[in-house]
Every structure is written in C-alpha cells, then in structure tokens.
Enzyme design. Structure first.
Site, PDB file in Angstrom:
ATOM      1  CG  ASP A   1       3.463   1.302  -2.715  1.00 25.43           C
ATOM      2  OD1 ASP A   1       4.431   1.342  -3.490  1.00 25.43           O
ATOM      3  OD2 ASP A   1       3.563   1.238  -1.484  1.00 25.43           O
ATOM      4  CG  ASP A   2      -3.493   4.765  -6.278  1.00 18.74           C
ATOM      5  OD1 ASP A   2      -4.379   4.179  -5.646  1.00 18.74           O
ATOM      6  OD2 ASP A   2      -3.685   5.346  -7.359  1.00 18.74           O
ATOM      7  CB  VAL A   3      -3.014   0.331  -9.319  1.00 18.80           C
ATOM      8  CG1 VAL A   3      -3.174  -0.053 -10.778  1.00 18.80           C
ATOM      9  CG2 VAL A   3      -2.394  -0.829  -8.536  1.00 18.80           C
TER      10      VAL A   3
END
Length: 327
Positions: free
Chosen positions: A281-283
């Site tokens: 989920d890391d931007v």
C-alpha cells in the site's frame, strides 16, 4: 557463530555464519576489512545514503561514511570506505574508540554487514529481475545497490512511525528533532555524532515532553508506547526473528498501537530482513510503478499483485529498487 582463526600477522579472520567463507572479514584491531559480494557497488549504496541532506545519524564526506555506534556501555566511531584494490570495504575506528575486546570488533563487523545487507545473495534476484517488465530497468540502473538496513529495531519502528502520512523531507526533519532532543551526542576528532535514543530514554516520557518535536499527539503516543514495550522486554528483535513465518511477525507488529501493515512490512524489510515483506500500500511504490510503466493513473492493488507475481521471496528487494527511482 563467529569462529576466530589466528593469522601469522596477528590479525584475525572470522566466519560470520556457515554460508560465508572464513575470510569474509579481517580484523586489524584498529580497522576491519569486510569482503563484499561481486554484486555490490559501494558507489550505488553511497548515492542512496546521500538522498537526504538532513540525515543526522551519519555524515558522508569525500566518498566516506562516518557514524557512531553504541556497543553496550561503549561507543565507537567508524569511517567506512571502499577498498579500491580488493572487493572489500574498509571500516576504520576513529580517535581512541577502537574496542580492545575482539568480540566487540566482531559486533561492529556484524553491524556493518547487516547495515549493507552483505549476507544476501542477489544472484537469483538479478536473474529474475532482468526479464521483469518493472524491474529490468531498475537493476540495470542501480546494479550493486543493497537494501540498506536499519539494524536497531527501536530505530526502525520509530522511523516507520515518524514517516507515516508525511513526505520524506519532513520525516527527516522530525527524525533530526527526535534524535537531537533525546539521543546521545558524541564528539570525536572535532566532529559531532548522534546516537539514536534508546527505548529507556523515551519509555518514561509523556506526550507533553515531546511537544517541541511538533508532530501529532498520536505519533507521540505511538513512540512512547513502542519504547515502553521494548524497555520492558515485551518486544524484542530476537522474538520477531524467531517467528514461525512472516505473517506471524507481521501479526505481532500490527497488534501494537500505531503499527499498521505498512509500518510492519517496512520494519520487516529494513530491520528483520524478511525477503517477502511487501508494503504493497506504499504510495512511493505506486508512484514508482506509475513512473516505470508510463501510466496515467497509479496502479490498483490488484494490478500490483499481478505485476508482482514473479517476485516471490524478493518482494522487499523489488520494492527497494523501485523506490530508488523516486529517492
């Protein structure tokens, strides 16, 4: 197990584990020579370490890295440089900080090997990545880059908490404030070095004590809570490493207030060296994928899972290499 093996010149060679040759590093008492894999570039790792001018835990000058490291009641200050004539890096003790006890010098060798992730064989990763549509450009551009680690669990957890929901530049600002307020100052050869705060430095504090850092109350509570768990021994690096699986280690971390899946996987990547850790989920990961593939929109989680299908047990390295396009 570390096995000493005397050499004629009174230096010492040590085997760090059963998978490394006995000359993986050499102890010259006031300096250490650490042999590195062929798939290692000191310059690529140095470039990564220089990504922020606001880093406070080490200095880089003239292609050398300088930092202080705590060893129980002792503190050493080291210089790390490339050894130009050999496939090695040289660790030199500054001032009068060279440990007299060879076991402490062995700890420093282990720390630096962990920091540079020298024990990981990247040959299988490169073999997989060279035909991967997302990774082929990354491994060509950053060949020899290692997943530069954060060996200290408390530092890794704090860095993960500090970085939540803010950009990298401000995260470094918060880290500097935290370290220079609660950490330990060391002077050596006219230079100032900082040691990261210990859990016991933070565990007795309250939120008001952290007011000067200018971060959210929640983050202050999270930092104090993690410090209390570690100060009492309820949470240790050894416990997490003894987990039966990555999922079990992740479950233990996310049970802690303030630690979500992103922070847990970040710590599993950078501190515990679990190769399948994947902060999906890391931007930054999303932006890197968008950049590499020339997409108009950031990918969905399902799209990332499809793209990452071939990365089994290399998810952490794939993520780290993709991040490198951005910072």
């Amino acid at each position: 197990m570390i096995e000493p093996n005397p050499l004629p010149d009174d230096s010492q060679r040590y085997r760090l584990d059963n998978h490394l040759p006995p000359d993986s590093w050499v102890d010259h008492q006031h300096s250490l020579k650490l042999y590195v894999p062929q798939e290692f570039s000191f310059i690529e790792n140095l470039n990564y370490l220089q990504r922020s001018p606001n880093e406070c835990l080490y200095h880089i000058r003239d292609h050398a890295i300088y930092r202080a490291i705590a060893l129980g009641s002792e503190t050493v200050v080291i210089e790390v440089t490339a050894e130009p004539k050999e496939q090695a890096i040289l660790v030199r003790f500054l001032g009068d900080t060279a440990p007299v006890d060879p076991s402490l010098r062995a700890e420093i060798a282990g720390y630096v090997r962990d920091w540079f992730d020298l024990n990981t064989d990247l040959v299988p990763f490169y073999a997989m990545a060279k035909t991967d549509p997302l990774l082929s450009q990354a491994v060509q551009s950053f060949y020899g880059l290692r997943n530069m680690g954060i060996p200290d669990l408390f530092e890794a957890l704090c860095w993960g908490i500090l970085g939540q929901q803010i950009n990298l530049t401000y995260a470094y600002t918060l880290k500097r404030r935290f370290v220079e307020t609660f950490g330990h100052r060391v002077e050596c050869e006219g230079k100032i070095y900082w040691l990261f705060p210990r859990p016991e430095d933070i565990a007795h504090l309250n939120v008001q004590d952290l007011d000067g850092l200018r971060m959210t109350v929640k983050k202050c509570e999270y930092l104090i809570g993690v410090a209390q768990l570690m100060a009492t021994g309820e949470l240790t690096k050894e416990q997490l490493l003894e987990s039966s699986s990555l999922k079990q280690a992740e479950k233990r971390l996310v049970s802690i207030r303030g630690i979500g899946p992103w922070t847990a996987n970040y710590v599993l990547m950078r501190c515990l060296r679990m190769p399948a850790a994947f902060p999906i989920d890391d931007v930054g990961l999303h932006n890197a994928i968008k950049h590499v593939l020339g997409m108009e929109q950031k990918p969905t989680k399902k799209e990332i899972q499809t793209l990452a299908a071939a990365w089994v047990n290399w998810e952490s390295y794939a993520t780290f290499y993709l991040w490198r396009f951005l910072y």
